[in-house]
Design an enzyme around this catalytic site. Sequence first.
Site, PDB file in Angstrom:
ATOM      1  N   ARG A   1     -15.015   4.023  -0.861  1.00 29.31           N
ATOM      2  CA  ARG A   1     -14.294   3.022  -1.648  1.00 29.31           C
ATOM      3  C   ARG A   1     -14.297   1.687  -0.914  1.00 29.31           C
ATOM      4  O   ARG A   1     -14.617   1.620   0.262  1.00 29.31           O
ATOM      5  CB  ARG A   1     -12.831   3.472  -1.870  1.00 29.31           C
ATOM      6  CG  ARG A   1     -12.667   4.584  -2.849  1.00 29.31           C
ATOM      7  CD  ARG A   1     -11.234   5.116  -2.885  1.00 29.31           C
ATOM      8  NE  ARG A   1     -10.895   5.883  -1.702  1.00 29.31           N
ATOM      9  CZ  ARG A   1      -9.700   6.419  -1.466  1.00 29.31           C
ATOM     10  NH1 ARG A   1      -8.709   6.235  -2.330  1.00 29.31           N
ATOM     11  NH2 ARG A   1      -9.472   7.120  -0.381  1.00 29.31           N
TER      12      ARG A   1
ATOM     13  N   GLU B   1       1.218   2.864  -0.415  1.00 35.54           N
ATOM     14  CA  GLU B   1       1.915   4.074  -0.879  1.00 35.54           C
ATOM     15  C   GLU B   1       3.429   3.927  -0.926  1.00 35.54           C
ATOM     16  O   GLU B   1       4.096   4.795  -1.509  1.00 35.54           O
ATOM     17  CB  GLU B   1       1.523   5.289  -0.032  1.00 35.54           C
ATOM     18  CG  GLU B   1       2.086   5.341   1.384  1.00 35.54           C
ATOM     19  CD  GLU B   1       1.305   4.505   2.394  1.00 35.54           C
ATOM     20  OE1 GLU B   1       0.339   3.834   1.992  1.00 35.54           O
ATOM     21  OE2 GLU B   1       1.673   4.515   3.579  1.00 35.54           O
TER      22      GLU B   1
ATOM     23  N   TYR C   1      -3.638   1.491   2.330  1.00 38.28           N
ATOM     24  CA  TYR C   1      -2.893   2.740   2.548  1.00 38.28           C
ATOM     25  C   TYR C   1      -2.686   2.924   4.040  1.00 38.28           C
ATOM     26  O   TYR C   1      -3.605   2.690   4.834  1.00 38.28           O
ATOM     27  CB  TYR C   1      -3.673   3.956   2.027  1.00 38.28           C
ATOM     28  CG  TYR C   1      -3.689   4.085   0.531  1.00 38.28           C
ATOM     29  CD1 TYR C   1      -2.506   4.237  -0.178  1.00 38.28           C
ATOM     30  CD2 TYR C   1      -4.876   4.059  -0.173  1.00 38.28           C
ATOM     31  CE1 TYR C   1      -2.505   4.359  -1.557  1.00 38.28           C
ATOM     32  CE2 TYR C   1      -4.894   4.176  -1.562  1.00 38.28           C
ATOM     33  CZ  TYR C   1      -3.702   4.323  -2.245  1.00 38.28           C
ATOM     34  OH  TYR C   1      -3.704   4.436  -3.614  1.00 38.28           O
TER      35      TYR C   1
ATOM     36  N   LYS D   1      -8.283   2.503   3.246  1.00 37.42           N
ATOM     37  CA  LYS D   1      -7.651   3.478   4.141  1.00 37.42           C
ATOM     38  C   LYS D   1      -7.110   2.798   5.387  1.00 37.42           C
ATOM     39  O   LYS D   1      -7.441   1.652   5.702  1.00 37.42           O
ATOM     40  CB  LYS D   1      -8.666   4.553   4.555  1.00 37.42           C
ATOM     41  CG  LYS D   1      -9.086   5.453   3.428  1.00 37.42           C
ATOM     42  CD  LYS D   1      -7.914   6.113   2.703  1.00 37.42           C
ATOM     43  CE  LYS D   1      -7.236   7.202   3.486  1.00 37.42           C
ATOM     44  NZ  LYS D   1      -6.124   7.844   2.687  1.00 37.42           N
TER      45      LYS D   1
ATOM     46  N   HIS E   1       0.212   5.518   5.333  1.00 37.19           N
ATOM     47  CA  HIS E   1       0.778   6.866   5.547  1.00 37.19           C
ATOM     48  C   HIS E   1       1.317   7.027   6.969  1.00 37.19           C
ATOM     49  O   HIS E   1       0.961   7.972   7.692  1.00 37.19           O
ATOM     50  CB  HIS E   1      -0.272   7.943   5.227  1.00 37.19           C
ATOM     51  CG  HIS E   1      -0.789   7.878   3.823  1.00 37.19           C
ATOM     52  ND1 HIS E   1      -0.022   8.206   2.731  1.00 37.19           N
ATOM     53  CD2 HIS E   1      -2.001   7.505   3.329  1.00 37.19           C
ATOM     54  CE1 HIS E   1      -0.731   8.045   1.628  1.00 37.19           C
ATOM     55  NE2 HIS E   1      -1.929   7.609   1.963  1.00 37.19           N
TER      56      HIS E   1
ATOM     57  N   ASP F   1      -1.890  13.702   3.315  1.00 34.14           N
ATOM     58  CA  ASP F   1      -1.867  12.342   3.897  1.00 34.14           C
ATOM     59  C   ASP F   1      -0.485  11.974   4.425  1.00 34.14           C
ATOM     60  O   ASP F   1      -0.353  11.121   5.294  1.00 34.14           O
ATOM     61  CB  ASP F   1      -2.374  11.296   2.882  1.00 34.14           C
ATOM     62  CG  ASP F   1      -1.660  11.357   1.545  1.00 34.14           C
ATOM     63  OD1 ASP F   1      -0.767  12.213   1.364  1.00 34.14           O
ATOM     64  OD2 ASP F   1      -1.997  10.540   0.672  1.00 34.14           O
TER      65      ASP F   1
END
Length: 370
Positions: free
Chosen positions: A15, A118, A94, A75, A96, A270
Amino acid sequence: MKIGCVKEIKNNEYRVGLTPDNVRAYIAAGHHVYIEMGAGIGSGFTDNEYVDAGASLIDNAADVWHLVDMMVKVKEPLECEYPLFRNGLILYTYLHLAADKQQTDALLKGKVNAVAYETLQEKDRSLPLLAPMSQIAGRLSIQEGAKYLEKKFGGEGILLAGVPGTPKANVVILGGGTVGMNACKIAVGMGANVTILDISLKRLEELDNMFGAHIQTLVSNDSNVERVLKDADLVIGSVLIPGGSTPKLFKQKYLKEMKDGAVFVDVAIDQGGCGESSHVTTHDDPVYKLDGVVHYCVGNMPGAVPRTSTIALTNATVKYGLEIAAAGLEEACRKSEVIRSGVNTYAGKLTNRNVAAAHGYEFTELQELI
Ligand SMILES: NC(=O)C1=CN([C@@H]2O[C@H](COP(=O)(O)OP(=O)(O)OC[C@H]3O[C@@H](n4cnc5c(N)ncnc54)[C@H](O)[C@@H]3O)[C@@H](O)[C@H]2O)C=CC1
Ligand SMILES: CC(=O)C(=O)O
């Protein structure tokens, strides 16, 4: 503002944080956009498309990191990218962090102002930047689960729908939010028996209204989880406490009571995973078997379908990215509670309560800092 986007370097992550259409939107709003050469290729976007949209192409990632005010990624940065952190850099991606102390420490030390997709929450408590990837991961979870139920992949050798005269597979979904609902949709569509558990009775009512007699809803508690796992062929882990560590409702001791060759897809990995026996795997080596149960715990499942995922993700991220770029992060946070909810680290302080609790760190209200 100078906006940047680099190629993702996580295992099998194709991505990209910005599409050429996103670049056009940032340029039209008066910003400059810097793209690492080849950043979009895994999602089918060529360098020429970015140039046509008005971006400047840069031939290495480090230069993009140094140049820009806001880095837009997909990510979390990997360890080799930590030296590129710097005071005041806005990182929009993201993260996490509840499941990643090392990264939390690196962001705090580097004084990066990190906005986590998130945890960004709308006033109705929805998670608009998590939802599109949860839709994809939920749908993929059944596809992957069906594959690993095949004998040659270590599964018990059962077809989800069965055929006339044979039992259908029992699919158990732990957590009926976006991942759970999308998993449910595909599992029902494929003809499996579906049981879905959630702690929210309101959510169970919504699911019951959506799927009617096609599913069994159950309140999530230890007894119900243990009971349904005994007959499960495929289990989907999809619970979430936004920003926090995932509660471990799938206890290791249940594995011994389960069918040999059952499959557990822990989508929630995740955030740490909802299985005591779960640990992160990659697309290169996605499964391991423990007590006869196949575990699939890939933390970036949507990376397997990057074209769909990039378009779905950036459809949602561009709106808030433009808000941050227009006003600057501080002013955007003063104006919008929604943007504020995404900020996990700011000026070396931890500004998300659940992440702070997960690591036993001090929590600081963002408003005290901006
Ligand atoms: N591995 C991957 O590639 C991906 C992972 N995810 C992850 O999947 C997880 C789920 O995400 P969403 O569905 O978007 O979250 P969501 O917030 O839409 O749904 C979570 C659900 O869990 C329920 N829940 C909370 N505690 C529970 C408990 N003890 N028992 C049963 N249910 C409980 C909530 O009531 C809620 O309905 C998250 O950790 C998310 O980050 C999402 C996308 C991709
Ligand atoms: C949600 C997430 O971390 C992902 O789509 O990879």
